[in-house]
Design an enzyme around this catalytic site. Structure first.
Site, mmCIF file in Angstrom:
data_model
loop_
_atom_site.group_PDB
_atom_site.id
_atom_site.type_symbol
_atom_site.label_atom_id
_atom_site.label_comp_id
_atom_site.label_asym_id
_atom_site.label_seq_id
_atom_site.Cartn_x
_atom_site.Cartn_y
_atom_site.Cartn_z
ATOM 1 N N LYS A 36 1.727 -63.745 -19.233
ATOM 2 C CA LYS A 36 3.120 -64.083 -18.350
ATOM 3 C C LYS A 36 4.409 -64.645 -18.988
ATOM 4 O O LYS A 36 3.947 -65.334 -20.252
ATOM 5 C CB LYS A 36 2.748 -64.698 -16.903
ATOM 6 C CG LYS A 36 2.356 -66.192 -17.296
ATOM 7 C CD LYS A 36 1.697 -66.764 -16.131
ATOM 8 C CE LYS A 36 1.142 -68.264 -16.056
ATOM 9 N NZ LYS A 36 0.405 -68.689 -15.267
ATOM 10 N N ARG A 141 -1.835 -74.579 -3.826
ATOM 11 C CA ARG A 141 -0.835 -73.680 -4.096
ATOM 12 C C ARG A 141 -1.062 -72.309 -3.331
ATOM 13 O O ARG A 141 -1.436 -72.203 -2.463
ATOM 14 C CB ARG A 141 -0.590 -73.919 -5.821
ATOM 15 C CG ARG A 141 0.729 -73.360 -6.148
ATOM 16 C CD ARG A 141 0.669 -73.305 -7.639
ATOM 17 N NE ARG A 141 -0.231 -72.543 -8.401
ATOM 18 C CZ ARG A 141 0.065 -72.288 -9.715
ATOM 19 N NH1 ARG A 141 0.841 -72.861 -10.328
ATOM 20 N NH2 ARG A 141 -0.990 -71.427 -10.226
ATOM 21 N N TYR A 270 27.906 -85.868 -28.750
ATOM 22 C CA TYR A 270 28.500 -86.162 -27.401
ATOM 23 C C TYR A 270 27.877 -87.693 -27.262
ATOM 24 O O TYR A 270 26.626 -87.897 -27.095
ATOM 25 C CB TYR A 270 27.828 -85.262 -26.534
ATOM 26 C CG TYR A 270 28.589 -83.987 -26.403
ATOM 27 C CD1 TYR A 270 29.933 -83.951 -26.186
ATOM 28 C CD2 TYR A 270 27.897 -82.691 -26.441
ATOM 29 C CE1 TYR A 270 30.610 -82.378 -26.002
ATOM 30 C CE2 TYR A 270 28.522 -81.728 -26.505
ATOM 31 C CZ TYR A 270 29.860 -81.382 -26.362
ATOM 32 O OH TYR A 270 30.506 -80.108 -26.276
ATOM 33 N N MET A 318 24.732 -77.624 -26.744
ATOM 34 C CA MET A 318 24.246 -76.523 -26.334
ATOM 35 C C MET A 318 23.776 -75.365 -27.705
ATOM 36 O O MET A 318 22.582 -74.864 -27.342
ATOM 37 C CB MET A 318 25.352 -75.650 -25.497
ATOM 38 C CG MET A 318 24.954 -74.391 -24.795
ATOM 39 S SD MET A 318 26.086 -73.737 -24.047
ATOM 40 C CE MET A 318 26.598 -74.949 -22.759
HETATM 41 C C1 PLP Z 1 -0.780 -69.311 -15.790
HETATM 42 C C2 PLP Z 1 -2.086 -69.305 -15.205
HETATM 43 C C3 PLP Z 1 -3.253 -69.473 -15.905
HETATM 44 C C4 PLP Z 1 -3.223 -69.822 -17.482
HETATM 45 O O1 PLP Z 1 -3.164 -71.330 -17.401
HETATM 46 P P1 PLP Z 1 -3.132 -72.090 -18.952
HETATM 47 O O2 PLP Z 1 -3.200 -73.408 -18.622
HETATM 48 O O3 PLP Z 1 -1.807 -71.540 -19.560
HETATM 49 O O4 PLP Z 1 -4.183 -71.523 -19.520
HETATM 50 C C5 PLP Z 1 -4.725 -69.094 -15.414
HETATM 51 N N1 PLP Z 1 -4.538 -68.785 -14.076
HETATM 52 C C6 PLP Z 1 -3.617 -68.445 -13.068
HETATM 53 C C7 PLP Z 1 -3.769 -68.177 -11.766
HETATM 54 C C8 PLP Z 1 -2.305 -68.934 -13.749
HETATM 55 O O5 PLP Z 1 -1.311 -68.977 -13.096
#
Ligand code: PLP
Length: 378
Positions: A36, A141, A270, A318
């Site tokens: 992702k 979550r 800055y 930036m």
């Molecule tokens: C992002 C994610 C992972 C991976 O987590 P890491 O800490 O990067 O290994 C695994 N499972 C779910 C559901 C996630 O959202």
């Protein structure tokens, strides 16, 4: 050559990490690499094939990433973490879900309403949607609360167009030294799985581990581990009991754009937050917070020019930073500057930059911006 910021992504490092995980988990456990957020900022387009060569599954957050993987040519298993309720109800949503099903993306479900939506989209196209149910076992979550999961699972099993193939949960504290909360979640997960007949060997895949769980908590391995940050070579936290010798995949370089001598007493950047107490020589480097070089690194770290450390002076702008070349006399305009090192012990490794910025490695690499060209290296 329009690009002045280059992220070299080491294919051998990524392969090494995945092979390390393969040896660390048991033979029957599948390896899912989480790709992702553009492979955590490393570049899905350049890296997916290397990862797909080693992993059994790839996981994405949302639909755009799943479709991108298919468009790139990946034909293996994909798990999408977001459930399809991110689509607005109506024909547009139906169509989008149908595309994911048609392209063989395993979908996550967390509620009865979306089970119905996905079931209809699948049945209408004469398809079966492969489903993993995400169970909230204590993180609060995403996921169906573990006490309610049996009824959702019964409904999914009754719904035409849906084929339940897995159950999973996500751990909130696997990266901490104290595993008691994570073990409680695993216990809840086992009970929820048992309540719906989904135990090992009965056709449902169970999975729970992120990188930290994979490395440090074998009780969380089940049938598959979902490894994200460690695929790219970073420790999930500095509280792991088990040490896996990961190899960071990323090396970020930029260029020295200007050098100049400054008299003693000069202040720079800055807010004029740094003062030279002796005559100094500074260089401008072509990276800034727009590229993910976060602003709070100002005055805190260094880059490398010609094999020597050049401390960052003043605030991060930036598009550029000011570095101290007083002790790098041969640094010249046009020289390559190493901004992020693949050596985990280096002062400017991803892990150390994360520490200095008060965050985790994930946020540093995911923040790397669109002006950086990702190139695959050996
Ligand atoms: C992002 C994610 C992972 C991976 O987590 P890491 O800490 O990067 O290994 C695994 N499972 C779910 C559901 C996630 O959202």
């Amino acid at each position: 050559m329009r690009d002045y910021l280059i992220a070299e992504i080491s294919s051998s490092a990524v392969r090494h990490n995945l092979q390390l995980f393969r040896r660390h988990i048991s033979e029957g456990t599948k390896l899912c690499a989480v790709v992702k957020a553009d492979c955590y900022g490393h570049g899905m387009a350049v890296l997916w094939e290397v990862i797909a060569g080693e992993a059994d599954w790839l996981a994405v957050a949302g639909p755009g990433e799943a479709i991108q993987l298919r468009d790139l040519g990946y034909k293996g298993e994909i798990l999408m973490f977001f459930s399809p309720c991110i689509y607005p109800p109506g024909p547009g949503g139906h169509e989008a879900v149908a595309e994911l099903i048609a392209r063989a993306v395993t979908l996550t479900l967390v509620s009865a309403a979306e089970a119905e939506l996905v079931g209809q989209a699948a049945a209408k196209g004469g398809m079966k949607a492969r489903i993993h149910v995400k169970i909230d076992t204590g993180m609060g979550r995403s996921g169906v609360p573990h006490t309610e999961s049996p009824s959702l699972i019964r409904q999914i099993r009754r719904t035409e167009g849906l084929q339940l193939t897995g159950l999973y949960t996500h751990l909130a504290t696997a990266d901490e030294a104290d595993k008691s909360d994570a073990l409680r979640q695993i216990d809840n997960f086992r009970q929820a799985a048992k309540a719906c007949g989904g135990v090992r060997g009965e056709g449902l895949m169970l999975h729970a581990a992120n990188s930290a769980g994979m490395i440090d908590l074998s009780e969380s391995h089940f049938d598959m581990v979902r490894t994200g940050i460690s695929v790219y070579g970073y420790q999930p936290s500095d509280q792991m009991h088990t040490h896996l010798p990961l190899r960071p995949a990323l090396r970020l370089t930029g260029r020295l754009m200007q050098t100049k001598d400054l008299p003693a007493g000069s202040r720079v950047g800055y807010g004029l937050t740094y003062t030279f107490d002796r005559p100094g020589r500074v260089g401008l480097v072509s990276v800034g917070y727009a590229d993910g070089y976060v602003r709070c690194l100002g005055n805190k770290t260094s880059v490398r020019v010609g094999g020597r450390d050049a401390p960052v002076r003043g605030r991060v702008s930036m598009d550029q930073i000011i570095v101290d070349l007083t002790d790098v006399p041969d640094g010249r305009v046009g020289d390559e500057v190493e901004i992020i090192s693949p050596d985990p012990a280096s002062r400017h490794s991803v892990e150390n930059l994360a520490r200095l910025a008060g965050t985790i490695p994930h946020e540093i690499t995911c923040g790397l911006g669109g002006r950086i060209r990702r190139v695959l290296a050996e």
